[in-house]
Design an enzyme around this catalytic site. Sequence first.
Site, short mmCIF file in Angstrom:
data_model
loop_
_atom_site.label_atom_id
_atom_site.label_comp_id
_atom_site.label_asym_id
_atom_site.label_seq_id
_atom_site.Cartn_x
_atom_site.Cartn_y
_atom_site.Cartn_z
N TYR A 173 0.81 -1.22 0.00
CA TYR A 173 0.00 0.00 0.00
C TYR A 173 0.84 1.27 0.00
CZ TYR A 173 -0.04 -0.05 5.29
OH TYR A 173 0.25 -0.08 6.63
N GLU A 174 0.14 2.39 -0.12
CA GLU A 174 0.78 3.69 -0.23
C GLU A 174 1.72 3.72 -1.42
OE1 GLU A 174 -0.43 6.03 3.26
OE2 GLU A 174 1.37 6.52 2.14
N GLY A 175 1.33 3.05 -2.47
CA GLY A 175 2.18 2.96 -3.66
C GLY A 175 3.00 1.68 -3.57
#
Lengths: 385, 401, 263
Positions: free
Chosen positions: A362-364
């Site tokens: 997550y978060e890229g």
Amino acid sequence: MDYFLTEEQKMIVELTRKIAREKITPVVAHHDETEEFPWDIMKLLAEADLFGVYIPQEYGGLGGGVFELSLVTEELSKVCGGIAICYAATALGTYPILLFGNEEQKKKYLPQLAKGVRLAAFALTEPNAGSDAAGIQTLAKKEGEHYILNGTKQWITNGGEAEVYTVIAMTDRARGARGATAFILEKGMDGFDFGKKEKKMGIRASATRELIFTDCKVEASRILGKEGIGFLVAMKTFDASRPGVAAQALGIAHGALDDAVKYSRQRVQFGKPISSFQAIQHILADMATQVEAARALIYATARMIDKGVKDIARESAMSKLFASDVAMKVTTDAVQVFGGYGYMREYPVEKRMRDAKITQIYEGTNQIQRNVIALNLIKEAAKGK
Amino acid sequence: MENIKVILEKCTGCKLCVKACLFNAIEMVDKKAVIKDNCNLCGACVEACKSQAIQISKKSAESRLSGRGSEEKDLSAYKGVWVFAEQREGKVIPVTYELLGEGRKLASLLQEELSAILLGDKLDGVPSELIACGADKVYFASDPLLSHYRNEFYTKVIVDMISQYKPEIFLIGATTTGRSLAPRIAARIKTGLTADCTGLDIDTEKKILLQTRPAFGGNIMATIISPNHRPQMATVRPRVMKRCAKQDSRNGEVINVKPQLSGEGALTEILKVIKVEEKVVDLQEADIIVSGGRGLGRAENFSIIRELAEVLGGAVGASRATVDAGWIPSYHQVGQTGKTVGPKLYIACGISGAVQHLVGMQNSETIVAINKDPNAPIFNVATYGIVGDLFEIVPLLTKKL
Amino acid sequence: MDIIVCIKQVPDTASLHTLKINPKTNTLMRDTAPAIINPFDENAIEEGIRLKEKYAGEVTVLSMGPPQVEKALRDALAMGADNAILLSDRSFAGADTLATSYTLAEAIKKIGKFDLILFGKQAIDGDTAQVGPGVAECLGLPQITYVRKIEIENGKLRAERTLEDSFELVEAELPAVITVTKEINTPRYPSLKGIMKSKKAQITIWSLKEMSIDSDRVGLEGSSTQVIRIFTPEMRLKGEILQGTSEDVVDTLINKLRERKVL
């Protein structure tokens, strides 16, 4: 290693560590097992003023920055990555308001978020738009002074528990990357519902839900900044919050390292503690070095962001990429050090491995992070720097 | 630091004193011990030093004969050993018999009389029982205002008695009543009071009471004296001293004391006494105790402890961890900050045996420990230890009994 | 309501590991025990703050000890206490409970205005539980000990006392002295704002001179008891570990207990 923290930063670390050790440690297994949202812990953190460490004093915060946020996240993650993300995700949902809100919006939301009285969440991802964020399909159609929102957001951390949501929706599909807008929504608004709570591999204390918008009427005053800068809001938010996610990965890794060292001293095989075997020693040495390297990278990045350095996308991506990969490696190694016991749920280390995995996603995703870093390198080289 | 000094010539720099100091008040400077400002003169270092290089000057204390607080400068006017005969609802509580047993021993060593102090209302038969248990005299104050312990009334009556009859030693049981009453009396007459004694003796040379008690959560023992004040007062830990032998044919004197009390002297009022709902066997009176610790895992699992306790006719005890976790009410807690017990049989299930728990039960006659960790400290004090899963052993034990 | 909370800084005896004695020197081997606020006093501070929040007023924390006790007072301020006073003087050292009670009581008289004085039930180093009642006596105030619940109604205080096998509801007029058990509340963590405020706060320090009291009633001089010996407790002789299957050990245990006439 001494990172020369200020008095205030040391205080923040000490207080968080105390609460984590005394109040969170006893309930970690319970929350992992039952997936119950840790409201009691959130309340304790709120009463300790920890929710406001990165919010300016004029809005009731402590006036610190990304570094302080990372320090708290790291300490909490050493004990439980899942409970830590409930805290950190609120910051993710708050940053859009902090960075792009007008005075009225800041005054309305920041004080309560700083006090931890309300939690926040950030909503960008959709079923068909993960790494391809520009492919979001949630539509915000303008109708007079309102927008009508329709669509679904997926895998939103704190979804259903938070009261404040910063949501990115398309207002003008024709303009592509310049056609999204960020809105502040609140739980309870008409047409704003939640889907089921997801069952996850790890960070099970955290609540992950779908957000479902069905003709949800949103006043224009809820726009952050202006129409069309939605993806800019998202990008700047991620830049600020990425060290926090990196810090979560770091904390998880550090906790696993501590567990492994402790266990290796107690476990006796062939008449000796396994910590006396070179094979184990080498694993531990590598784990410790990686953890420290991750820490140095994160702290340096966080300091840069707080000092106002503008161009931090590359370093930010590096710290998230490196820390999360380290977390996955270190937790896996920790399970290995524990041997058979590492596989058993009665022992704390398998949970850390399950918790670590998401930090690479997550978060890229780490693949996107690598893209960012590479493109940045090439761009700089092209400029002849 | 006044009052304490290091004789530098004798100091060998061995650092035993540094290790013995629980307040971190000693540091080494140029290989010699230096006492810091936060020393509180407890004397642990004096004891630890093998070269007798540390001295605490008690000169100022010893030369004070003024006996400030005791009205007479002549301490020899104080004679006799007194014990407080605590009663609840008309019945003498067990610690009283222990005080009489111990008091008899001390009185014999001093060749003086043993007296019991009894306060209450409608206590027929009690004075003679106290005499049968060894009291040469019973000072009996009877009044409706004294039927139930109330601090201000009990303090006044006893202080008046002390002023009039001048005992040399006064022992009170370290119960909730005793530990609330004794300091009030001691402060009013400004005499020395030692809390929760586990050992009493007479220094026959100086004819003073030697009071030994645990401190620092049971990590050390201290012997204390009250050289210049009378009476020498001590509260005594229940279930440690030997009970008196009862002899109905014993003779003694009952002295009825008229208490000078009026309702207006009341500072507090007891509105209600709330008995505990479940049938609680007073832990301190139980002969058998089965105790549960953190190893139980959940509140519900106390049921296996209760079952074993029931089959044995014993009481249920608990470690501090379980009480703090809310698995069982606090009056079951055994330990430094809970209750001190000394039953015939103490079965510790899933209890690791931290010092703070041990001080509460290590005087039990027989200790059985069941724990899956072979390194648990409880095994150091257990008469019989079983390294195993309590969820298997305890029900098995219950079944077979 | 103006509340005074008397606190003591103690070594964290709970963190002292299982008794280890150096067999050669027969002295106690122990790790450094950090200095903390006596745990029961934390409950007292918390109760004081709760009462202040409910009835308005101020909480003053008071302690007697060497300069390092300042840290304990600051921790109390960080929790939410308003004022802190440290009684510090070389002549206060070596005080037993009688001298300590006198010194604290005199300080309270100097503070002057108060409605309630709170103590923790006992200090985990001395374990005497005597100073609360001692101070109450010096001030001539009613005392209620072992309190697990406090309520204030019409200027009167109602407290629930924990006895051996029952609870007592007691009423007293204010001002009064109360000693509390840890069941009364769960002490709060200091907030960051509280910690920062406490770092800048001014702690009042009173020495013997400021207090104009009897110097031969304080410290070692004013103590009526003396410690003449400190030794490590006798270690109970180690027993035996029963071996065998679960069935075996249980059978063996029952037999042995029957032999010892315990069963």
